[in-house]
Design a protein around this motif. Structure first.
Motif, PDB file in Angstrom:
ATOM      1  N   GLU A  29      92.456  38.369  28.670  1.00 57.95           N
ATOM      2  CA  GLU A  29      91.277  37.518  28.515  1.00 57.95           C
ATOM      3  C   GLU A  29      91.658  36.125  28.980  1.00 57.95           C
ATOM      4  O   GLU A  29      92.577  35.510  28.438  1.00 57.95           O
ATOM      5  N   TRP A  30      90.966  35.660  30.005  1.00 52.83           N
ATOM      6  CA  TRP A  30      91.291  34.372  30.617  1.00 52.83           C
ATOM      7  C   TRP A  30      90.168  33.365  30.379  1.00 52.83           C
ATOM      8  O   TRP A  30      89.009  33.632  30.707  1.00 52.83           O
ATOM      9  N   ILE A  31      90.532  32.212  29.866  1.00 53.06           N
ATOM     10  CA  ILE A  31      89.621  31.077  29.770  1.00 53.06           C
ATOM     11  C   ILE A  31      90.009  30.123  30.902  1.00 53.06           C
ATOM     12  O   ILE A  31      91.103  29.539  30.883  1.00 53.06           O
ATOM     13  N   THR A  33      89.639  26.782  32.958  1.00 56.85           N
ATOM     14  CA  THR A  33      89.156  25.416  32.780  1.00 56.85           C
ATOM     15  C   THR A  33      89.687  24.534  33.906  1.00 56.85           C
ATOM     16  O   THR A  33      90.619  24.887  34.623  1.00 56.85           O
ATOM     17  N   ASN A  52      93.906  29.765  30.397  1.00 56.71           N
ATOM     18  CA  ASN A  52      94.410  29.709  29.019  1.00 56.71           C
ATOM     19  C   ASN A  52      95.340  28.507  28.823  1.00 56.71           C
ATOM     20  O   ASN A  52      96.363  28.589  28.131  1.00 56.71           O
ATOM     21  N   PHE A  73      86.434  34.106  31.746  1.00 56.15           N
ATOM     22  CA  PHE A  73      85.415  33.175  31.272  1.00 56.15           C
ATOM     23  C   PHE A  73      85.481  31.933  32.153  1.00 56.15           C
ATOM     24  O   PHE A  73      86.499  31.230  32.171  1.00 56.15           O
ATOM     25  N   ASN A  74      84.415  31.668  32.870  1.00 54.33           N
ATOM     26  CA  ASN A  74      84.384  30.546  33.805  1.00 54.33           C
ATOM     27  C   ASN A  74      83.869  29.291  33.109  1.00 54.33           C
ATOM     28  O   ASN A  74      82.665  29.110  32.931  1.00 54.33           O
ATOM     29  N   ASN A  75      84.810  28.426  32.749  1.00 54.88           N
ATOM     30  CA  ASN A  75      84.433  27.146  32.154  1.00 54.88           C
ATOM     31  C   ASN A  75      84.533  26.000  33.156  1.00 54.88           C
ATOM     32  O   ASN A  75      84.612  24.830  32.762  1.00 54.88           O
ATOM     33  N   ASN A 110      80.938  34.972  31.937  1.00 56.82           N
ATOM     34  CA  ASN A 110      82.186  35.719  32.048  1.00 56.82           C
ATOM     35  C   ASN A 110      81.933  37.046  32.743  1.00 56.82           C
ATOM     36  O   ASN A 110      80.796  37.543  32.806  1.00 56.82           O
TER      37      ASN A 110
END
Length: 569
Positions: A29-31, A33, A52, A73-75, A110
């Motif tokens: 799971e990748w955040i 940023t 992350n 997850f594209n922040n 995401n």
């Protein structure tokens, strides 16, 4: 006894078959940023893409045939895609992560990639594939390890280190995107080399640098990848030699090197034995075909420097950094490239040796001769293939291929695959690759700088390097006995490189320059390898979570016909 032997033979066969197909699911799971920070001295504060909170991103550590799930997850404040550089996506270009196969992940959304490291081993990398974002980070290492039933053709090392080396710019990637549209912008090039995202050792104001700790007498595997945007580099380690063992999924004949050229997008594995006095030693990367200012001094930012640290060392690295080959000595680089051969007796993803798949007597089905060059179209500088600059449509080609046979989105088999078009033009062009045919691709570099090329979904048998123009007679110079197979191949200025590929992987596949400047400004096309048989064993259907965009976006579908692009010529 005879019955027992028959039973034993069957049991062994069953066990071996189970081992052959066994795989596991790996979940990430990748955040993602973008953080404003300084990544090296004298840099302006600029956005750095982290996963992350990490720059570079986390390791994807897998084994042959594992299934990788990456929930992204594209922040960021703009769309995002990741591509898995060298992972062949067997029967599944839907997961390829380039603009021709996937709709981007929109900001605040995401999407989960699911792909298999089918019949592969080796060292690879991943990175963002659109919007010039790779220049801001978001890249990381991929390892695909051998299954236990397949012997590795060298003793197990004490440890393995991932070493991602790449050039880096002072300017924000968004600023560079704008600058590249200006014909008068000439000062757009990287200013520093980073090792695993860290500044060169000894740089002023640097708070960190890359260092690997080793024990005297032990041997280590370094997995080296060029994750930069523009520069090839030469890598070496002070007072240590390297044994080359693998490149992008192929075990090589083991050759001992003082230094190694690594071109953009390429990866290598080398073995290094800690056989010197217990001290600290420089690890060095310097650019090819570029005049650095006092390139051998400790103060030059375009000299990437890290440290090989012996665990009982009480001495800092000292003396001049190890001198490499002349950066403009193309003959040195080509001779080294020709010396990198396939290990014909080693197994890799399968128990049978790599040499089982040789190209000595194959029959060519297609030949493409592709010239990379630069042009001006409507006052905008572009890079071209055969004088055509790729124009990215709002609808991915794979979606159009699946639902409308490409109608209104791209033109099939209009692109000139063996000639240079008169007059530069934009276009959205796809060429047919004959399924289960052998293709010969000759890359001709008409530019003054180094280039490298990559075809998603396949490996290149690197059969030849040559000067001047390629002709069919040039085939007499090919190495068809033991050409190395790799996913990215370099093309020297004013010269050509020839490769073979077996098109056994149906899908819509991106053929591109790995030089980020060239790629972003149009040096790419797509090869459609198609089999009319809808059998899923030939090509997988769209995933259940497939994203829709362009003419397939529900909000704009009624006006799809009005959005179809005009032909390039």
């Amino acid at each position: 006894m005879q019955c027992f032997m028959k039973w034993l033979t069957v049991a062994v066969a069953i066990i071996f078959r189970m081992a052959e197909v066994r795989c596991i699911d790996i979940f990430h799971e990748w955040i993602v940023t973008s953080e404003n920070t300084v990544v090296h001295p004298a840099s302006n504060i600029q956005p750095v893409i982290k996963i992350n909170g990490m720059f570079p991103g986390p390791l994807i550590n897998s084994t042959t045939n594992d299934v990788i799930h990456v929930n992204v997850f594209n922040n960021l404040d703009e769309p995002l895609l990741f591509t898995w550089n060298g992972i062949q996506q067997r029967l599944n270009s839907w997961q390829d992560g380039v603009s021709g196969t996937n709709c981007p992940i929109e900001p605040g959304k995401n999407w989960t990639y699911a792909f298999q490291t089918k019949d592969q081993i080796g060292t690879y990398s991943y990175f963002p594939s659109i919007n010039f974002q790779k220049a801001a980070g978001g890249f990381g290492p991929i390892r695909v390890n051998n299954r236990n039933v397949i012997l590795v053709p060298f003793p197990k090392p004490e440890a393995e280190f991932d070493l991602l080396i790449g050039d880096w710019m002072d300017n924000s990637f968004k600023d560079v995107r704008t600058m590249l549209q200006d014909e008068l912008s000439h000062d757009v090039y990287p200013k520093v080399f980073l090792m695993n995202g860290k500044a060169p050792y000894g740089s002023p104001d640097s708070t960190s640098y890359e260092s690997f700790t080793v024990s005297k007498g032990k041997t280590y595997r370094l997995r080296i990848s060029n994750v930069g945007t523009l520069f090839s580099f030469n890598f070496r380690i002070q007072k240590h030699q390297m044994v080359l063992v693998e490149t992008e999924g192929s075990y090589t004949n083991q050759i001992t090197l003082d230094s190694l050229d690594v071109h953009v997008g390429q990866s290598y594995s080398v073995l290094v034995t800690a056989n010197q006095d217990e001290s600290d030693y420089y690890m060095v990367a310097t650019p090819k075909l570029f005049n650095t200012t006092d390139s051998q001094s400790n103060g030059s930012s375009l000299v990437g420097k890290g440290i090989l640290h012996y665990e009982n060392s009480m001495s800092m690295a000292n003396g001049p950094i190890p001198e490499g080959p002349d950066p403009f000595d193309i003959d040195f680089s080509i001779d080294q490239a020709r010396s990198i051969r396939w290990n014909m007796t080693a197994g890799a993803a399968r128990p049978n040796p790599q040499g089982t798949f040789n190209v000595t007597n194959i029959t060519l089905t297609q030949t493409f001769v592709l010239h990379g060059s630069k042009a001006i179209i409507n006052g905008v500088p572009v890079y071209t293939v055969n004088n055509v600059s790729y124009l990215t449509p709002t609808t991915p080609l794979k979606l159009a291929d699946q639902f409308t046979n490409g109608s209104g989105v791209y033109q099939l088999d209009v692109f000139p695959v063996r000639s240079v078009k008169d007059g530069a033009a934009y276009g959205v062009f796809v060429v047919t690759g004959v399924h289960k045919g052998w293709i010969e691709i000759v890359f001709k570099n008409d530019l003054d700088d180094m280039d490298s090329w990559h075809l998603d979904g396949f490996g290149f048998y690197v059969v030849g390097f040559g000067e001047g123009e390629w002709t069919p007679a040039s085939r007499s110079t090919y190495n068809l006995h033991d050409p190395v197979v790799r996913s990215t191949v370099q093309v020297y200025p004013g010269r050509w490189t020839a490769v073979y590929a077996f098109l056994d992987n149906p899908g819509m596949w991106n053929l591109r320059s790995q030089n980020l400047f060239h790629w972003y400004m149009g040096q790419e096309l797509y090869i459609r390898v198609h089999d009319a048989d809808p059998n899923p064993a030939k090509e997988r259907p769209p995933p259940e979570n497939v994203l829709l965009c362009g003419i397939f976006d529900e909000a704009i579908a009624p006006v799809a016909s009005a959005l179809a692009p005009e032909p390039g010529w």
